[in-house]
Design a protein around this motif. Structure first.
Motif, mmCIF file in Angstrom:
data_model
loop_
_atom_site.group_PDB
_atom_site.id
_atom_site.type_symbol
_atom_site.label_atom_id
_atom_site.label_comp_id
_atom_site.label_asym_id
_atom_site.label_seq_id
_atom_site.Cartn_x
_atom_site.Cartn_y
_atom_site.Cartn_z
ATOM 1 N N HIS A 7 0.718 -1.297 -0.047
ATOM 2 C CA HIS A 7 -0.025 0.060 0.019
ATOM 3 C C HIS A 7 0.795 1.320 -0.122
ATOM 4 C CE1 HIS A 7 -2.936 -3.086 1.186
ATOM 5 N NE2 HIS A 7 -3.782 -2.269 1.040
ATOM 6 N N TYR A 8 0.103 2.405 -0.380
ATOM 7 C CA TYR A 8 0.953 3.685 0.089
ATOM 8 C C TYR A 8 -0.158 4.898 0.063
ATOM 9 C CZ TYR A 8 -0.612 5.250 -4.909
ATOM 10 O OH TYR A 8 -1.342 5.824 -5.933
ATOM 11 N N PHE A 9 0.294 5.757 0.285
ATOM 12 C CA PHE A 9 -0.678 6.988 0.304
ATOM 13 C C PHE A 9 -0.067 8.346 -0.195
ATOM 14 C CE2 PHE A 9 2.390 6.398 3.866
ATOM 15 C CZ PHE A 9 2.728 7.640 4.179
ATOM 16 N N SER A 10 -0.747 9.426 0.035
ATOM 17 C CA SER A 10 -0.375 10.716 -0.495
ATOM 18 C C SER A 10 -0.180 11.818 0.512
ATOM 19 C CB SER A 10 -1.376 11.201 -1.546
ATOM 20 O OG SER A 10 -1.583 10.391 -2.676
ATOM 21 N N ILE A 11 0.684 12.471 0.328
ATOM 22 C CA ILE A 11 0.875 13.742 1.197
ATOM 23 C C ILE A 11 0.457 14.815 0.886
ATOM 24 C CG2 ILE A 11 3.077 15.079 2.598
ATOM 25 C CD1 ILE A 11 3.046 12.085 3.393
ATOM 26 N N ILE A 12 -0.334 15.541 1.596
ATOM 27 C CA ILE A 12 -1.126 16.827 1.258
ATOM 28 C C ILE A 12 -0.131 18.054 1.519
ATOM 29 C CG2 ILE A 12 -3.097 18.293 1.322
ATOM 30 C CD1 ILE A 12 -4.598 15.587 1.937
ATOM 31 N N ILE A 13 0.140 18.800 0.355
ATOM 32 C CA ILE A 13 1.248 19.642 0.615
ATOM 33 C C ILE A 13 0.546 20.970 0.429
ATOM 34 C CG2 ILE A 13 3.008 18.356 0.329
ATOM 35 C CD1 ILE A 13 2.607 20.512 -2.511
ATOM 36 N N VAL A 14 1.052 22.168 0.905
ATOM 37 C CA VAL A 14 0.625 23.361 0.704
ATOM 38 C C VAL A 14 2.019 24.343 0.862
ATOM 39 C CG1 VAL A 14 -1.572 23.128 1.518
ATOM 40 C CG2 VAL A 14 0.138 24.143 3.255
ATOM 41 N N THR A 34 -3.430 11.090 2.760
ATOM 42 C CA THR A 34 -4.663 10.267 2.641
ATOM 43 C C THR A 34 -4.404 9.213 3.296
ATOM 44 O OG1 THR A 34 -3.868 9.443 0.472
ATOM 45 C CG2 THR A 34 -4.901 11.538 0.377
ATOM 46 N N ARG A 35 -5.640 8.304 3.114
ATOM 47 C CA ARG A 35 -5.747 6.820 3.717
ATOM 48 C C ARG A 35 -4.859 6.080 2.687
ATOM 49 N NH1 ARG A 35 -9.385 3.385 1.941
ATOM 50 N NH2 ARG A 35 -11.015 4.089 0.223
ATOM 51 N N PRO A 36 -4.381 4.924 3.322
ATOM 52 C CA PRO A 36 -3.512 4.115 2.521
ATOM 53 C C PRO A 36 -4.476 3.165 1.353
ATOM 54 C CG PRO A 36 -2.583 3.767 4.774
ATOM 55 C CD PRO A 36 -4.073 4.518 4.779
ATOM 56 N N THR A 37 -3.889 3.007 0.267
ATOM 57 C CA THR A 37 -4.494 2.138 -0.758
ATOM 58 C C THR A 37 -3.795 1.363 -1.316
ATOM 59 O OG1 THR A 37 -4.344 4.220 -2.329
ATOM 60 C CG2 THR A 37 -6.570 3.829 -1.244
ATOM 61 N N PRO A 38 -3.932 0.298 -2.146
ATOM 62 C CA PRO A 38 -3.154 -0.568 -2.771
ATOM 63 C C PRO A 38 -2.130 0.372 -3.760
ATOM 64 C CG PRO A 38 -5.281 -1.681 -2.881
ATOM 65 C CD PRO A 38 -5.382 -0.125 -2.301
ATOM 66 N N ALA A 39 -0.713 -0.253 -3.505
ATOM 67 C CA ALA A 39 0.169 0.657 -4.494
ATOM 68 C C ALA A 39 0.303 0.498 -5.686
ATOM 69 C CB ALA A 39 1.481 0.380 -3.500
ATOM 70 N N LEU A 40 0.952 1.203 -6.708
ATOM 71 C CA LEU A 40 0.914 1.268 -8.022
ATOM 72 C C LEU A 40 1.148 -0.107 -8.548
ATOM 73 C CD1 LEU A 40 1.292 4.337 -7.116
ATOM 74 C CD2 LEU A 40 2.702 4.589 -9.421
ATOM 75 N N ILE A 78 -3.526 19.157 -9.869
ATOM 76 C CA ILE A 78 -3.371 17.803 -9.794
ATOM 77 C C ILE A 78 -2.686 17.034 -11.186
ATOM 78 C CG2 ILE A 78 -5.148 15.962 -10.649
ATOM 79 C CD1 ILE A 78 -7.358 17.867 -9.277
ATOM 80 N N ASN A 79 -1.704 16.403 -10.718
ATOM 81 C CA ASN A 79 -1.117 15.540 -11.847
ATOM 82 C C ASN A 79 -1.644 15.078 -12.986
ATOM 83 O OD1 ASN A 79 -1.716 13.597 -10.126
ATOM 84 N ND2 ASN A 79 -0.219 12.338 -11.074
ATOM 85 N N ASP A 80 -2.954 14.435 -12.753
ATOM 86 C CA ASP A 80 -3.573 13.694 -13.860
ATOM 87 C C ASP A 80 -4.970 13.426 -13.347
ATOM 88 O OD1 ASP A 80 -4.715 11.595 -15.692
ATOM 89 O OD2 ASP A 80 -2.952 12.144 -16.804
ATOM 90 N N PRO A 81 -5.976 13.540 -14.235
ATOM 91 C CA PRO A 81 -7.398 13.234 -13.614
ATOM 92 C C PRO A 81 -7.574 11.839 -13.342
ATOM 93 C CG PRO A 81 -7.727 14.789 -15.343
ATOM 94 C CD PRO A 81 -6.156 14.390 -15.320
ATOM 95 N N LEU A 82 -6.667 10.891 -14.187
ATOM 96 C CA LEU A 82 -6.584 9.528 -13.674
ATOM 97 C C LEU A 82 -5.437 8.970 -12.904
ATOM 98 C CD1 LEU A 82 -7.682 7.819 -17.216
ATOM 99 C CD2 LEU A 82 -8.812 7.639 -15.228
ATOM 100 N N SER A 83 -5.266 9.921 -11.882
ATOM 101 C CA SER A 83 -4.260 9.424 -10.577
ATOM 102 C C SER A 83 -4.944 9.321 -9.650
ATOM 103 C CB SER A 83 -3.273 10.812 -10.684
ATOM 104 O OG SER A 83 -2.387 10.539 -9.559
ATOM 105 N N GLN A 84 -4.452 7.847 -8.957
ATOM 106 C CA GLN A 84 -4.994 7.812 -7.918
ATOM 107 C C GLN A 84 -4.517 8.592 -6.464
ATOM 108 O OE1 GLN A 84 -7.175 5.590 -6.579
ATOM 109 N NE2 GLN A 84 -6.870 6.334 -4.233
ATOM 110 N N SER A 85 -3.226 8.766 -6.755
ATOM 111 C CA SER A 85 -2.528 9.696 -5.354
ATOM 112 C C SER A 85 -2.782 11.185 -5.788
ATOM 113 C CB SER A 85 -1.105 9.168 -5.510
ATOM 114 O OG SER A 85 -0.551 9.402 -6.858
ATOM 115 N N GLY A 86 -2.863 11.645 -6.844
ATOM 116 C CA GLY A 86 -3.040 12.955 -7.048
ATOM 117 C C GLY A 86 -4.380 13.639 -7.044
ATOM 118 N N TRP A 87 -5.350 12.605 -7.695
ATOM 119 C CA TRP A 87 -6.716 13.179 -7.648
ATOM 120 C C TRP A 87 -7.674 12.320 -6.825
ATOM 121 C CZ3 TRP A 87 -9.732 16.710 -7.022
ATOM 122 C CH2 TRP A 87 -10.998 16.520 -7.380
ATOM 123 N N ALA A 88 -7.776 11.043 -7.020
ATOM 124 C CA ALA A 88 -9.003 10.364 -6.451
ATOM 125 C C ALA A 88 -8.645 10.067 -5.015
ATOM 126 C CB ALA A 88 -8.796 8.698 -6.939
ATOM 127 N N ALA A 89 -7.457 10.010 -4.371
ATOM 128 C CA ALA A 89 -7.084 9.893 -3.042
ATOM 129 C C ALA A 89 -7.707 11.387 -2.255
ATOM 130 C CB ALA A 89 -5.510 9.871 -2.481
#
Length: 253
Positions: free
Chosen positions: A84-91, A183-189, A110-121
């Motif tokens: 699993h992995y997760f995203s860091i929310i940065i400002v 973000t919460r952990p989800t299955p990794a790439l 957002i890096n890409d609309p089809l990105s789990q870590s950059g958008w869905a999470a």
């Protein structure tokens, strides 16, 4: 045949990824000599002779799962369950806001609309907080999202935790950005192969290739091993809200 590792391939990691591929290639007769690095990753993921590549969880569940086989998920050096992995929310570091909800009206990068870590999470985290983001800046990469926030083109971004380590180390942004949440952990790439190959054999060969790396390469790649993750664990994740960005791509570095 074709093979690629596009998701964490940057100049600083290229040598380690080449050595990972060499370990795999030497154990797989007929494997391509070099990783494919040219072109859109989708051309690799949909290639009829794909031997091995790594995609993102959202493209896998949205588009690819019916046409490729899931090989496994990387075990990263991260504080979360294996595979699993997760995203860091940065400002920006000088932004006085400290909680996600305070950015409800802010513009995300957002890096890409089809990105789990950059958008869905990020979308899932916002929904948990009772709001949703709008008017995003679509940047083309996690590094570009971090630069967009640093340069005040956007105010907030969710960055894959592995990519964030590289950005802090190599992109010179550590002092101008700060972490406010994750973000919460989800299955990794996931690693994928075509249906023409034996996914179990690909898994075992890749696992051995990772284990046979020098410690310095594994540390650089934030990579400890490989585990099997069920396809349903990817497919059951919620789809993010569709995007209609008012700002276009910045730069894809």
């Amino acid at each position: 045949m074709i093979a690629s590792f596009p998701m964490y391939d940057r100049p600083e990691t290229a040598g380690a990824l080449d050595r990972l591929w060499a370990n795999f290639r030497d154990a797989w007769p007929g494997a391509p000599a070099d990783l494919a690095r040219n072109g859109n990753p989708w051309s690799h993921w949909r290639h009829p002779e794909l031997l091995l590549s790594q995609t993102c969880g959202l493209p896998y569940r949205a588009c690819l799962h019916g046409t490729v086989q899931l090989v496994g998920a990387p075990v990263h050096c991260l504080p979360c369950p294996e595979g699993h992995y997760f995203s860091i929310i940065i400002v920006r570091a000088d932004d006085k806001r400290t909680t996600l909800v305070e950015f409800a009206e802010a513009r995300p990068a957002i890096n890409d609309p089809l990105s789990q870590s950059g958008w869905a999470a990020l979308d899932a985290k916002a929904r948990d907080g009772g709001f949703h983001f709008s008017a995003p800046v679509i940047t083309g990469s996690h590094a570009a999202s971090a630069h967009a926030v640093a340069n005040r083109i956007a105010d907030i971004a969710a960055i894959d935790a592995v990519s964030w380590e590289y950005i802090k180390e190599f992109d010179g942004l550590k002092s101008v950005l700060k972490e406010i949440d994750h973000t919460r952990p989800t299955p990794a790439l996931p690693y994928i192969t075509t249906k023409a190959h034996d996914a179990r054999k690909v898994f075992n060969t890749l696992r051995n290739a990772i284990q046979n790396l020098e410690d310095t390469d594994r540390d650089l790649l934030c990579l400890k091993g490989l585990v099997r993750i069920r396809a349903k664990d990817y497919l059951e994740l919620p789809m993010p809200a569709p995007l209609s960005p008012v700002s276009s791509r910045t730069r894809s570095s």
